[in-house]
Design an enzyme around this catalytic site. Structure first.
Site, PDB file in Angstrom:
ATOM      1  N   VAL A  48       0.895  -1.080   0.091  1.00  0.00           N
ATOM      2  CA  VAL A  48       0.069  -0.071   0.071  1.00  0.00           C
ATOM      3  C   VAL A  48       0.923   1.158   0.021  1.00  0.00           C
ATOM      4  CG1 VAL A  48      -2.063   1.390   1.184  1.00  0.00           C
ATOM      5  CG2 VAL A  48      -1.859  -1.174   1.281  1.00  0.00           C
ATOM      6  N   GLY A 219      -1.561 -16.290  -5.422  1.00  0.00           N
ATOM      7  CA  GLY A 219      -1.124 -15.018  -4.864  1.00  0.00           C
ATOM      8  C   GLY A 219      -2.406 -14.258  -4.003  1.00  0.00           C
ATOM      9  N   ASP A 233      -8.923 -10.893  10.789  1.00  0.00           N
ATOM     10  CA  ASP A 233      -9.121  -9.537  10.160  1.00  0.00           C
ATOM     11  C   ASP A 233     -10.518  -9.388   9.923  1.00  0.00           C
ATOM     12  OD1 ASP A 233      -7.449  -7.753   7.497  1.00  0.00           O
ATOM     13  OD2 ASP A 233      -9.632  -8.755   6.663  1.00  0.00           O
ATOM     14  N   LYS A 237     -12.360  -5.765  11.526  1.00  0.00           N
ATOM     15  CA  LYS A 237     -13.095  -4.862  10.560  1.00  0.00           C
ATOM     16  C   LYS A 237     -14.474  -4.752  11.387  1.00  0.00           C
ATOM     17  CE  LYS A 237     -10.319  -5.746   6.568  1.00  0.00           C
ATOM     18  NZ  LYS A 237     -10.313  -6.658   5.515  1.00  0.00           N
TER      19      LYS A 237
HETATM   20  P1  NDP Z   1       3.574  -4.807   3.573  1.00  0.00           P
HETATM   21  O1  NDP Z   1       3.949  -5.883   4.363  1.00  0.00           O
HETATM   22  O2  NDP Z   1       3.565  -4.992   2.137  1.00  0.00           O
HETATM   23  O3  NDP Z   1       4.521  -3.505   3.875  1.00  0.00           O
HETATM   24  C1  NDP Z   1       4.870  -3.176   4.977  1.00  0.00           C
HETATM   25  C2  NDP Z   1       5.811  -2.018   5.212  1.00  0.00           C
HETATM   26  O4  NDP Z   1       6.180  -1.722   6.475  1.00  0.00           O
HETATM   27  C3  NDP Z   1       7.119  -2.512   4.634  1.00  0.00           C
HETATM   28  O5  NDP Z   1       7.655  -1.370   3.581  1.00  0.00           O
HETATM   29  C4  NDP Z   1       8.001  -2.683   5.668  1.00  0.00           C
HETATM   30  O6  NDP Z   1       9.422  -2.300   5.454  1.00  0.00           O
HETATM   31  C5  NDP Z   1       7.581  -1.510   6.585  1.00  0.00           C
HETATM   32  N1  NDP Z   1       7.981  -2.055   7.926  1.00  0.00           N
HETATM   33  C6  NDP Z   1       7.639  -3.050   8.732  1.00  0.00           C
HETATM   34  N2  NDP Z   1       8.296  -3.046   9.752  1.00  0.00           N
HETATM   35  C7  NDP Z   1       8.844  -1.919  10.038  1.00  0.00           C
HETATM   36  C8  NDP Z   1       9.563  -1.091  11.081  1.00  0.00           C
HETATM   37  N3  NDP Z   1       9.813  -1.601  12.173  1.00  0.00           N
HETATM   38  N4  NDP Z   1      10.042   0.166  10.762  1.00  0.00           N
HETATM   39  C9  NDP Z   1       9.796   0.639   9.606  1.00  0.00           C
HETATM   40  N5  NDP Z   1       9.196  -0.036   8.620  1.00  0.00           N
HETATM   41  C10 NDP Z   1       8.675  -1.089   8.704  1.00  0.00           C
HETATM   42  O7  NDP Z   1       2.064  -4.275   4.106  1.00  0.00           O
HETATM   43  P2  NDP Z   1       0.836  -3.753   3.289  1.00  0.00           P
HETATM   44  O8  NDP Z   1       1.061  -2.508   2.274  1.00  0.00           O
HETATM   45  O9  NDP Z   1       0.155  -4.935   2.573  1.00  0.00           O
HETATM   46  O10 NDP Z   1      -0.115  -3.111   4.616  1.00  0.00           O
HETATM   47  C11 NDP Z   1       0.051  -2.099   5.134  1.00  0.00           C
HETATM   48  C12 NDP Z   1      -1.288  -1.814   6.414  1.00  0.00           C
HETATM   49  O11 NDP Z   1      -2.081  -1.616   5.475  1.00  0.00           O
HETATM   50  C13 NDP Z   1      -1.621  -2.690   7.093  1.00  0.00           C
HETATM   51  O12 NDP Z   1      -2.009  -2.185   8.256  1.00  0.00           O
HETATM   52  C14 NDP Z   1      -2.563  -3.740   6.331  1.00  0.00           C
HETATM   53  O13 NDP Z   1      -3.352  -4.199   7.344  1.00  0.00           O
HETATM   54  C15 NDP Z   1      -3.203  -2.586   5.908  1.00  0.00           C
HETATM   55  N6  NDP Z   1      -4.030  -3.074   4.556  1.00  0.00           N
HETATM   56  C16 NDP Z   1      -3.681  -3.772   3.443  1.00  0.00           C
HETATM   57  C17 NDP Z   1      -4.195  -4.029   2.388  1.00  0.00           C
HETATM   58  C18 NDP Z   1      -3.625  -4.658   1.245  1.00  0.00           C
HETATM   59  O14 NDP Z   1      -4.328  -5.028   0.654  1.00  0.00           O
HETATM   60  N7  NDP Z   1      -2.298  -4.737   1.472  1.00  0.00           N
HETATM   61  C19 NDP Z   1      -5.525  -3.446   2.300  1.00  0.00           C
HETATM   62  C20 NDP Z   1      -5.954  -2.633   3.385  1.00  0.00           C
HETATM   63  C21 NDP Z   1      -5.190  -2.434   4.473  1.00  0.00           C
HETATM   64  P3  NDP Z   1      10.402  -2.917   4.301  1.00  0.00           P
HETATM   65  O15 NDP Z   1       9.578  -2.649   2.890  1.00  0.00           O
HETATM   66  O16 NDP Z   1      11.608  -2.637   4.256  1.00  0.00           O
HETATM   67  O17 NDP Z   1      10.112  -4.451   4.731  1.00  0.00           O
HETATM   68  N1  HSE Z   2      -6.189  -9.496   3.954  1.00  0.00           N
HETATM   69  C1  HSE Z   2      -7.389  -8.693   3.712  1.00  0.00           C
HETATM   70  C2  HSE Z   2      -8.452  -9.459   2.740  1.00  0.00           C
HETATM   71  C3  HSE Z   2      -6.658  -7.279   3.044  1.00  0.00           C
HETATM   72  O1  HSE Z   2      -8.144 -10.632   2.443  1.00  0.00           O
HETATM   73  O2  HSE Z   2      -9.307  -8.879   2.604  1.00  0.00           O
HETATM   74  C4  HSE Z   2      -7.462  -6.296   3.064  1.00  0.00           C
HETATM   75  O3  HSE Z   2      -7.836  -5.703   4.397  1.00  0.00           O
END
Ligand code: NDP
Ligand code: HSE
Length: 465
Positions: A48, A219, A233, A237
């Protein structure tokens, strides 16, 4: 869910400043921009976060025009900076705790996920007067009260549209558009991974384990799918939805949670025979007892719904949420509930809201928990059951089964029997009854000598009571 690439073109110039779309030669005329820039600390640049960074760069001019001020990245915190050659080194840091309290930061966008250390970072940011935008449902579902209190004390904003149902504008309608109405029910598909798996099981007749394997291979399910398939999850929500809809603090631990691991191919067949399908739903209701006492029920579990129901037609990884309110009637929200770009859309909408509030000198909506209704335990929540049994095909069997329902005060709505040799296939659908009474009935029926097998037990929604 499949992850999305952050794009091939960099939204940053050589100094690490975001580059507005069209600056290569054809700047857009998006109207006047007032005030000093809103400076953003981006925590996390994964699925994201990378899309948020890309859109902040590519749509900088339009965002500035809509927000009333430029929106600029002040820094990006990630866990492994060496894994991000696409990001300007000048913006990158591992020190999220330091970044969130920097003087040149106005708003923190948190896209890391999990509870600790993120909770500490966001509290520090709010205490330092920074506004917060987050997509972190797990954190909000347990600690939103603490975060709202910190935001109130500092006069800062706390927005989290992306935390539930990704791109779908759902929380803003609950917090703002429907603030003048009385919401009675929020029910929907809020987890794309489980919806993909159940849709595939329904379409192919395959079992849960093999469909989960296929979803992982494609995936759609994460490497560790526990949070999705076990309902954590969706429960987070549901807690957020119930809190907003009923002006009551509801935490994830107060949400009754069942995942899809126990859903079998037989359940899907039993559902299909009766013109139904199976979905994992989050169901949040305002329950009123005969004596007028009000409470809130929040639950996540698989249910059978009629194939003609709006939610039955929601396939694959899509989300859909159905809201019922006294004056508005029935509303339906549908769209992409996950993925980098759709979720970034919701995050950017929140960022524009923070910027507009800042330009106008105001704040967004605060926590509304004035109703403080009790959360009703699942056992006391009225539900309906579908019970499919293989029973002995002889006189008095139906009477014994019916007697078990009657002894627990459960009224039967429909019975259907099909014969095969000396076994009969019996399906019983009940009227509404307390969930505990229904559970006890099923436990007792399973012990009857005349019952060969309890084939399928599932709650039913979306039909006349
Ligand atoms: P990712 O795992 O893709 O990305 C997580 C990011 O956080 C990475 O860039 C990682 O760094 C960074 N990170 C992890 N630990 C640390 C730390 N200690 N300090 C600094 N940076 C850190 O997660 P998503 O993007 O999928 O999800 C992010 C949020 O959005 C979550 O809360 C998720 O629930 C929410 N969300 C996600 C959705 C989705 O479709 N993916 C949909 C709706 C909500 P690095 O890149 O270096 O590993
Ligand atoms: N893991 C979640 C899903 C991502 O499958 O809907 C969105 O929150």
């Amino acid at each position: 869910m499949p992850t999305e690439s952050s794009g091939t073109t960099s939204p940053f110039d050589s100094t690490g400043t975001t580059v507005p779309a069209g600056t290569a030669g054809s700047p857009r005329n998006d109207g006047p921009v007032a005030g000093r820039p809103l400076r953003v600390a981006l925590l996390g640049c994964g699925t994201v976060g990378s899309e948020v960074a890309r859109l902040l760069g590519e749509q900088a001019a339009e965002l500035a025009a809509r927000a009333g001020t430029p929106v600029e990245l002040a820094g990006i915190a990630v866990r492994r900076p060496d894994k991000h050659p696409e990001l300007p080194p000048g913006l990158l840091t591992e020190d999220a705790a330091g970044l969130v309290v920097r003087d040149d930061v106005d708003v923190v966008v948190e896209l890391v996920g999990g509870i600790e250390p993120v909770r500490g970072w966001l509290l520090a940011a709010l205490n330092a007067g920074k506004s917060v935008v987050t997509a972190n449902k797990a954190l909000l579902a347990e600690h939103s009260a603490q975060l709202f209190e910190a935001a109130d004390a500092a006069g800062a904003d706390l927005y989290f549209e992306a935390a539930v149902a990704g791109a779908i504008p759902l929380l803003r309608p609950l917090r703002e558009s429907l603030a003048g109405d009385r919401i009675t029910r929020v029910m929907g598909i809020v987890n794309g991974t489980t919806n993909y798996i159940l849709s595939a099981m329904d379409a192919t007749g395959a079992g849960y384990a093999e469909t989960l394997d296929e979803a992982s291979r494609l995936g759609y399910a994460e490497a560790d799918p526990t949070a999705d398939v076990d309902g954590y999850d969706a429960a987070s929500k549901a807690a957020i939805l119930a809190s907003l809809a009923f002006h009551t603090r509801v935490t994830a631990s107060e949400v009754h949670r069942e995942g899809i691991g126990a859903v079998t191919a037989s359940d899907l067949v039993a559902a299909r025979v009766l013109g139904r399908t199976v979905k994992l739903l989050a169901i949040c209701e305002r329950v009123i007892d005969d004596d007028g006492a009000e409470s809130v029920s929040a639950r996540v579990h698989p249910v059978m719904i009629p194939r003609g129901h709006q939610l039955a037609g929601v396939g694959g990884a899509f989300n859909a949420v159905y809201v019922e309110a006294d004056a508005a009637g029935e509303l339906m929200f549908y769209g992409q509930g996950a993925g980098g770009s759709p979720t970034a859309s919701a995050v950017l909408g929140d960022l524009v809201a923070v910027a507009r509030n800042r330009v106008a000198g105001g704040r967004g909506p605060r926590e509304s928990a004035h109703a403080a209704l009790p959360v009703r335990p699942m056992g006391q929540t009225p539900t309906r059951y579908h019970v499919s049994l293989d029973v002995a095909d002889r006189a008095g069997v139906l009477a014994q089964v019916a007697q078990a329902f009657a002894e627990h005060g459960v009224s039967i709505a429909a019975v259907r029997q099909r014969d095969a040799n000396d076994t009969a296939s019996l399906v019983v659908v009940t009227h509404l009854a307390p969930d505990a009474a229904l559970q006890s009935t099923v436990d007792e029926i399973a012990k009857l000598d005349v019952v060969h097998e309890v084939v399928s037990v599932m709650r039913v929604e979306g039909e006349d009571q």
